[in-house]
Structure formats: structure tokens, C-alpha cells
Design an enzyme around this catalytic site. Structure first.
Site, PDB file in Angstrom:
ATOM      1  N   ASP A 132       0.851  -1.187   0.000  1.00 30.70           N
ATOM      2  CA  ASP A 132       0.000   0.000   0.000  1.00 30.70           C
ATOM      3  C   ASP A 132       0.889   1.240   0.000  1.00 30.70           C
ATOM      4  O   ASP A 132       1.651   1.452   0.938  1.00 30.70           O
ATOM      5  CB  ASP A 132      -0.892  -0.052   1.250  1.00 30.70           C
ATOM      6  CG  ASP A 132      -1.661   1.237   1.458  1.00 30.70           C
ATOM      7  OD1 ASP A 132      -1.815   1.995   0.475  1.00 30.70           O
ATOM      8  OD2 ASP A 132      -2.111   1.472   2.597  1.00 30.70           O
ATOM      9  N   ASN A 166      -0.317   4.513  -0.399  1.00 30.87           N
ATOM     10  CA  ASN A 166      -0.946   5.779  -0.005  1.00 30.87           C
ATOM     11  C   ASN A 166      -1.682   5.715   1.340  1.00 30.87           C
ATOM     12  O   ASN A 166      -2.504   6.572   1.651  1.00 30.87           O
ATOM     13  CB  ASN A 166      -1.883   6.283  -1.113  1.00 30.87           C
ATOM     14  CG  ASN A 166      -3.052   5.331  -1.324  1.00 30.87           C
ATOM     15  OD1 ASN A 166      -3.056   4.211  -0.788  1.00 30.87           O
ATOM     16  ND2 ASN A 166      -4.042   5.748  -2.079  1.00 30.87           N
ATOM     17  N   ASP A 185      -4.028   3.735   2.758  1.00 28.62           N
ATOM     18  CA  ASP A 185      -5.460   3.496   2.995  1.00 28.62           C
ATOM     19  C   ASP A 185      -5.731   2.044   3.376  1.00 28.62           C
ATOM     20  O   ASP A 185      -6.872   1.610   3.429  1.00 28.62           O
ATOM     21  CB  ASP A 185      -6.292   3.910   1.766  1.00 28.62           C
ATOM     22  CG  ASP A 185      -5.937   3.087   0.530  1.00 28.62           C
ATOM     23  OD1 ASP A 185      -5.023   2.232   0.613  1.00 28.62           O
ATOM     24  OD2 ASP A 185      -6.565   3.283  -0.528  1.00 28.62           O
ATOM     25  N   ASP A 204      -1.768  -1.217  -3.810  1.00 28.71           N
ATOM     26  CA  ASP A 204      -2.093  -0.444  -5.012  1.00 28.71           C
ATOM     27  C   ASP A 204      -0.958  -0.508  -6.044  1.00 28.71           C
ATOM     28  O   ASP A 204       0.093  -1.106  -5.803  1.00 28.71           O
ATOM     29  CB  ASP A 204      -2.419   1.009  -4.633  1.00 28.71           C
ATOM     30  CG  ASP A 204      -1.372   1.606  -3.703  1.00 28.71           C
ATOM     31  OD1 ASP A 204      -0.170   1.372  -3.949  1.00 28.71           O
ATOM     32  OD2 ASP A 204      -1.747   2.287  -2.726  1.00 28.71           O
ATOM     33  N   ASP A 248      -4.982  -9.995 -15.634  1.00 27.20           N
ATOM     34  CA  ASP A 248      -6.039 -10.981 -15.435  1.00 27.20           C
ATOM     35  C   ASP A 248      -7.207 -10.610 -16.352  1.00 27.20           C
ATOM     36  O   ASP A 248      -7.636  -9.457 -16.376  1.00 27.20           O
ATOM     37  CB  ASP A 248      -6.494 -10.941 -13.968  1.00 27.20           C
ATOM     38  CG  ASP A 248      -6.736 -12.317 -13.412  1.00 27.20           C
ATOM     39  OD1 ASP A 248      -7.442 -13.098 -14.078  1.00 27.20           O
ATOM     40  OD2 ASP A 248      -6.237 -12.612 -12.311  1.00 27.20           O
ATOM     41  N   ASP A 292      -9.177 -15.995 -16.567  1.00 25.48           N
ATOM     42  CA  ASP A 292      -9.960 -16.522 -15.456  1.00 25.48           C
ATOM     43  C   ASP A 292     -10.993 -17.545 -15.939  1.00 25.48           C
ATOM     44  O   ASP A 292     -11.725 -17.280 -16.896  1.00 25.48           O
ATOM     45  CB  ASP A 292     -10.670 -15.333 -14.801  1.00 25.48           C
ATOM     46  CG  ASP A 292     -11.275 -15.656 -13.459  1.00 25.48           C
ATOM     47  OD1 ASP A 292     -10.515 -15.992 -12.541  1.00 25.48           O
ATOM     48  OD2 ASP A 292     -12.508 -15.569 -13.323  1.00 25.48           O
ATOM     49  N   GLU A 337      -6.857 -20.343 -16.981  1.00 31.80           N
ATOM     50  CA  GLU A 337      -7.273 -21.062 -15.781  1.00 31.80           C
ATOM     51  C   GLU A 337      -8.380 -21.993 -16.230  1.00 31.80           C
ATOM     52  O   GLU A 337      -9.449 -21.537 -16.641  1.00 31.80           O
ATOM     53  CB  GLU A 337      -7.775 -20.090 -14.711  1.00 31.80           C
ATOM     54  CG  GLU A 337      -8.020 -20.803 -13.395  1.00 31.80           C
ATOM     55  CD  GLU A 337      -8.958 -20.069 -12.447  1.00 31.80           C
ATOM     56  OE1 GLU A 337      -8.886 -20.335 -11.239  1.00 31.80           O
ATOM     57  OE2 GLU A 337      -9.784 -19.262 -12.896  1.00 31.80           O
ATOM     58  N   HIS A 352      -3.661 -17.172  -5.360  1.00 34.44           N
ATOM     59  CA  HIS A 352      -4.531 -16.385  -4.469  1.00 34.44           C
ATOM     60  C   HIS A 352      -5.794 -17.128  -4.046  1.00 34.44           C
ATOM     61  O   HIS A 352      -6.557 -16.610  -3.248  1.00 34.44           O
ATOM     62  CB  HIS A 352      -4.894 -15.069  -5.158  1.00 34.44           C
ATOM     63  CG  HIS A 352      -5.760 -15.298  -6.364  1.00 34.44           C
ATOM     64  ND1 HIS A 352      -5.258 -15.779  -7.556  1.00 34.44           N
ATOM     65  CD2 HIS A 352      -7.091 -15.172  -6.555  1.00 34.44           C
ATOM     66  CE1 HIS A 352      -6.251 -15.926  -8.419  1.00 34.44           C
ATOM     67  NE2 HIS A 352      -7.367 -15.560  -7.840  1.00 34.44           N
ATOM     68  N   ASP A 353      -6.023 -18.310  -4.601  1.00 32.64           N
ATOM     69  CA  ASP A 353      -7.199 -19.107  -4.225  1.00 32.64           C
ATOM     70  C   ASP A 353      -6.834 -20.309  -3.363  1.00 32.64           C
ATOM     71  O   ASP A 353      -7.702 -21.130  -3.056  1.00 32.64           O
ATOM     72  CB  ASP A 353      -7.897 -19.649  -5.482  1.00 32.64           C
ATOM     73  CG  ASP A 353      -8.515 -18.568  -6.334  1.00 32.64           C
ATOM     74  OD1 ASP A 353      -8.944 -17.544  -5.774  1.00 32.64           O
ATOM     75  OD2 ASP A 353      -8.568 -18.747  -7.570  1.00 32.64           O
TER      76      ASP A 353
HETATM   77  C1  GLC Z   1     -11.078 -17.700 -10.453  1.00 32.89           C
HETATM   78  C2  GLC Z   1     -10.323 -16.747  -9.577  1.00 32.89           C
HETATM   79  C3  GLC Z   1     -11.045 -16.609  -8.271  1.00 32.89           C
HETATM   80  C4  GLC Z   1     -12.424 -16.046  -8.545  1.00 32.89           C
HETATM   81  C5  GLC Z   1     -13.161 -16.868  -9.592  1.00 32.89           C
HETATM   82  C6  GLC Z   1     -14.320 -16.103 -10.153  1.00 32.89           C
HETATM   83  O1  GLC Z   1     -11.110 -18.974  -9.962  1.00 32.89           O
HETATM   84  O2  GLC Z   1      -9.007 -17.184  -9.425  1.00 32.89           O
HETATM   85  O3  GLC Z   1     -10.354 -15.820  -7.346  1.00 32.89           O
HETATM   86  O4  GLC Z   1     -13.177 -16.021  -7.373  1.00 32.89           O
HETATM   87  O5  GLC Z   1     -12.350 -17.203 -10.696  1.00 32.89           O
HETATM   88  O6  GLC Z   1     -13.888 -15.059 -10.972  1.00 32.89           O
END
Ligand code: GLC
Length: 553
Positions: free
Chosen positions: A23, A25, A27, A31, A100, A202, A254, A327-328
């Protein structure tokens, strides 16, 4: 585009979860300028490509995976100027940026959907998937959303249901309707013309829904019901012709529920669709019948079987990706390694990187993985932020009462996506140096000893090991091209394989346990040298606790 320009086969990708990276700034939210500040750190680490999770305007129902405007930047992340600055600064350091692309669905606040839901005759009506309900005010079929509940939402305004494979604020786009595809391609060109280096797509395997199935019940659970649909390859080939083939970029799809056969089509060496795909079988090895909410621990043989199948299946046909977490997913060292002592934590984190990234495929490192960041230590469900975890808790503990709150807290601590989303641990100052304000999600309490600053100073750190390993991954032809052969397939403790070309070979051996293991080193060719290892001294024939060793001839 010919195979010669496949620069991404020798690249190491680093995933940035923008909201939690840095971050700038004050908040409490990461960012774009925060990323720019850390480019020197990333350059030092040695990565070639940054994949940014969505940075577009979004109401934030699913942390940006619900986009309301594809061509503007989310206000809390900065401005388009900040993005252009980041792109320039990255390129100046020879680092590429991949965005993404979330086009299976939009936000319900996207102007297309706002129009679409107004009336049945609206020119945007067919941008989304609308159906009449079944008699008795029931949804058109029994499909369930990935975030629980029906995948259909009733809209009183026009008395029909719309399909949403994720939250009800993420309506699915109708890819069978040509204007949707044209709009998506136009938007993609707009970003590529700005100079970005590719897309991570995605849930791209879900875009083609079989319209005959939309009004029929199915016994297939979750998103698998619409994965690899009837026209998905046709659409990706069209996208390749109209957009991708005109740029020297990388793309990674993905693709939940992808099979080896399907992957050989999506990511074929001839390049008519994508550069590579993410497959998730490895992420399912510790899942139970009812999915991820359980206590199950993985078995090494299951991990090995998945890796073997994909290494052998794609070799010479298609290109794959290598990742332990994103991230999942929970943190790799907590999930597949050992955090019970600092020694084991350090060794197992290095061992895991060695075991996976020397296979064939493009490696994806998830932010903080290079520090051995661990799963969260949250005590109460109120500390979690992720829609999937919160919905599951509400469903199973509060509504169905099928899981006790203690059990569910254990499962959430093991499997929640928030494990990956806590702020990046930069140093031992307040909020781990992530932000001057209270972060949007809590910082892990171990940040005082587990942080980037400490590891930059410590020669034996996980960070230094990753630096060294990354250099090997980028330069070594055998790692890129070598054929895979496994040894000791049945061992529940050791993972051992060789990669070989006409030029030479490497042999990798990793101990996934804390017990010492005997290893018959006759598989190591004569005259081979140690390329990398996580112990200062390797004793021939013995694999120490979580030891990893790589020989090259
Ligand atoms: C993908 C993303 C995930 C998101 C899902 C819906 O699996 O990695 O974070 O919730 O798609 O967009």
C-alpha cells in the site's frame, strides 16, 4: 506465431495479489504505486513476468473478479497513469506484465448487465444467460454456484432467472452471442495496444455453456457441469485469430476440470489457442468428497501421480504450468511442508520449490511464497474476508448445522483462500511494512521474524534459495526441454526424478518427511555435480529431513 517466440517457456512468473502486496498511499489497501515501489525487489528475485490479479473498476464482491468497467482502474488501486508508469518501469527492468482477463462473467454493476436486466427486449439482453424458471417458481435447473446456493438468480423486473456460476453479483456472459465476443476482443486489443505482455484468463474453460443443458438438472456438482463446453475451442481459436496471434504475448488459461487431452488442445505446441493452462488436480489431493472443507492431509503418492500424469501427458504436445499455490489456495509450506519448527519450515519450503519447479512447465511463484509465508492464525470467522469462506461458514455452521463451528474453523484455517491474501510481510515494523494504516485484512502475527527484510540479510533464507533456483530455471536448457523419468515411484517419502536431453541430464531428489531416508544414488550419473541443494553438505546415500538435492551432468 511460431514456436521460436515462446519466450514464456523460459520465464518465471510471479503472481501479485494487488490488494495485499504493498500500500503506497496509506489506505490499508495495496495499489499500483506500491508495486512500482517494489520492482527492484522483484528484479533482484529474478522473475521475468508479473501476473496482476484484476485491477479494473469493480464493486469488490469477489475482490475484483467482478468487473464493472474493463477499461478503467479500480480507484483504490490508483489511476491509468499509475498503471502506465508501472508498465514503463517494469519494462525498463525487462520485467513483463500480464493482466487478469475475467470474461466468463462481469459484475452485475457493469453497464451491459444494467441494460440487460431492464427489459426482455433490451439490445443487451442476450449478453447474459436468461431463462424462465420451472413451475412453482423454481430455477431452470439444479446447477450450483461455486460459492454455494443455486447458480440462478431470479430477477423480478423481467421475471426470469440469470445464470451466475460464482456470486449473484457475477452474472455469466453469453459467449454464444457474437456481439459479446466482439466486445471482449476489442477490449483485449485495447490493453495489448497499451503494451501489456499477455493475459491470465480466469475460468476460461467455463465460457461455453451447452444451451440444451441449461434447463435440465444434472448430477454433476459445481462448475464441472459447464467446463470444457461444446464450443470452447472454437471460441479460443477465434480469439487467437482475431487478437492473440497479432502480438508476441503469453496467455495462460485457468481451466478448472481440464483433462490432459483437453489441455493438449488448449495449449498445443502449434499455438492455435493459448500458451499454457493451469490444471488443478494437484490442488485436489487433500480435498474430500464434499470438497475442500475437511481435515484431510495429502499423500505424497497422490502428488507424484498427478505430476507424473501431466509431465508425461503434455511432453512434446503442449506446454504446462507449475504452481504450488495462488490467491485461491492455502500457503504451500503450511499445506505440503512442515511449519512445526523454524528449521523444518526453512528446509521444507526450499525442498518444495525444488521438487516442483525443476519439472517441465512455466513456474508461477505466488507473492510471499519466496519467503515461506504461512497460513493465517486467525481465531474467529469475523477476521476472514473471503466470500467463499464466509458463505461456507454460514451455510454449514449456521444454516444446515452440519458442521460444528470448531470443526469449520479448523477447515477454514486449513483451506480458506484468505490464507494467501494476508498482507505481504516486508519488514518487522507495524503492519509488516505493508501499509501505514490498518490493512483491509489482518497481518499474520509471525511477521516480526518472517519478513523480506530479515531474509535479504540472511544468506540461508528461503528468499536467497529462491533467487538461486530462479536463476537456474531461466538459464538451464535441460530444465526447459528435458524429458521426464521418475524413480522410486512407490516411495511415500522421496520424490526422485531425472530430466534429460541429448546434452545432459539432471537428477532431483526430495525428502518430503522429517525422517532420514536412504537413497540409492546409483541413479546419479557419473561425473555429475551438485547444482543446488538445501543442506550445506549432502551425505551420499542419505536424505536428511526435508532435504532436496539436484545433480547435473
Ligand atoms: C477464479 C479466480 C477466483 C475467482 C473466480 C471467479 O477462480 O481465481 O479468485 O473467485 O475465478 O472469478
Amino acid at each position: 506465431m511460431g514456436e521460436s517466440s515462446c519466450w514464456w517457456r523460459k520465464s518465471v512468473v510471479y503472481e501479485i495479489y494487488v490488494r495485499s502486496f504493498k500500500d503506497s498511499n496509506g489506505d490499508g489497501v495495496g495499489d499500483l504505486n506500491g508495486i512500482t515501489e517494489k520492482l527492484d525487489y522483484l528484479q533482484n528475485l529474478g522473475v521475468d513476468v508479473l501476473w496482476l490479479t484484476p485491477i479494473y473498476e469493480s464493486p469488490g464482491d469477489d475482490n475484483g473478479y467482478d468487473i464493472s468497467d474493463y477499461c478503467s482502474i479500480m480507484k483504490s488501486f490508483g489511476t491509468m497513469k499509475d498503471f502506465e508508469h508501472l508498465l514503463n518501469e517494469a519494462h525498463r527492468r525487462k520485467i513483463k506484465i500480464v493482466m487478469d482477463l475475467v470474461v466468463n462473467h462481469t459484475s452485475d454493476e457493469h453497464s451491459w448487465f444494467v441494460e440487460s436486466r431492464k427489459n426482455r427486449d433490451n439490445s443487451y439482453r442476450d449478453y447474459y444467460i436468461w431463462r424462465d424458471g420451472k413451475e412453482g417458481n423454481m430455477p431452470p435447473n439444479n446447477w450450483t454456484s461455486c460459492f454455494l446456493g443455486s447458480a440462478w438468480q431470479y430477477d423480478a423486473q423481467t421475471e426470469q432467472y440469470y445464470l451466475h456460476m460464482f456470486s449473484k453479483k457475477q452474472p455469466d456472459l453469453n459467449w454464444d452471442y457474437e456481439p459479446v465476443r466482439k466486445e471482449v476482443y476489442k477490449m483485449m486489443r485495447w490493453w495489448l495496444d497499451k503494451g501489456i505482455d499477455g493475459f491470465r484468463m480466469d475460468v476460461i474453460s467455463l465460457i461455453s455453456k451447452d444451451s440444451r443443458m441449461l434447463c435440465e438438472d444434472s448430477n454433476i456438482k459445481g462448475h464441472t457441469v459447464c467446463a470444457n463446453g461444446p464450443r470452447v475451442h472454437e471460441y479460443l481459436q477465434e480469439m487467437h485469430r482475431e487478437v492473440l496471434s497479432n502480438y508476441d504475448i503469453m496467455t495462460v488459461g485457468e481451466t478448472p476440470a481440464v483433462t490432459v487431452r483437453e489441455a493438449c488442445q488448449y495449449a498445443a505446441n502449434q499455438q492455435s489457442e493459448l500458451s499454457m493452462v493451469f490444471q488443478f488436480e494437484l490442488m485436489d489431493v487433500d480435498g474430500g468428497e464434499s470438497g475442500k472443507w475437511n481435515d484431510k492431509k495429502y499423500q505424497l503418492q497422490d502428488v507424484k501421480a498427478v505430476l507424473r500424469k501431466w509431465q508425461e501427458g503434455l511432453y512434446g504436445q503442449a506446454w504446462g504450468s507449475l504452481f504450488w499455490n495462488n490467491h485461491d489456495q492455502p500457503r504451500v509450506v503450511s499445506r505440503f511442508g512442515d511449519t512445526s519448527t523454524k528449521e523444518y519450515w526453512n528446509k521444507s519450503a526450499k525442498m518444495l520449490a525444488t521438487a516442483l519447479y525443476l519439472l517441465q512447465g512455466t513456474p508461477y511463484i505466488y507473492q510471499g511464497e519466496e519467503l515461506g509465508m504461512t497460513n493465517l492464525d486467525f481465531q474467529s470467522i469475523d477476521e476472514f474476508r473471503d466470500i467463499e469462506s464466509l458463505n461456507a461458514y454460514q451455510e454449514y455452521v449456521e444454516k444446515e448445522k452440519s458442521i460444528s463451528s470448531e470443526d469449520m474453523m479448523r477447515y477454514v484455517r486449513k483451506s480458506s483462500r484468505d490464507n494467501a491474501r494476508s498482507p505481504m510481510q516486508w519488514d518487522d515494523s507495524e503492519n509488516a511494512g505493508f501499509s501505514a494504516a490498518e490493512p483491509w485484512i489482518g497481518v499474520h502475527s509471525n511477521y516480526q521474524w518472517l519478513n523480506a527484510k530479515q531474509q535479504m540479510e540472511d544468506k540461508d533464507s528461503i528468499l536467497h534459495y529462491y533467487q538461486k533456483l530462479i536463476r537456474i530455471l531461466r538459464e538451464n536448457n535441460i530444465v526447459c526441454d528435458g524429458k521426464f523419468q521418475e524413480f522410486m515411484e512407490d516411495s511415500p517419502a522421496l520424490y526422485c526424478y531425472r530430466r534429460f536431453t541429448q546434452e545432459g541430464e539432471i537428477v532431483v531428489c526430495c525428502n518430503f518427511t522429517k525422517e532420514e531416508q536412504a537413497w540409492d544414488e546409483r541413479v546419479v550419473p557419473e561425473g555429475a555435480d551438485i547444482l543446488i541443494g538445501n543442506y550445506e553438505k549432502h551425505q551420499r546415500g542419505v536424505m536428511n529431513a526435508y532435504e532436496a538435492i539436484v545433480y547435473q551432468r
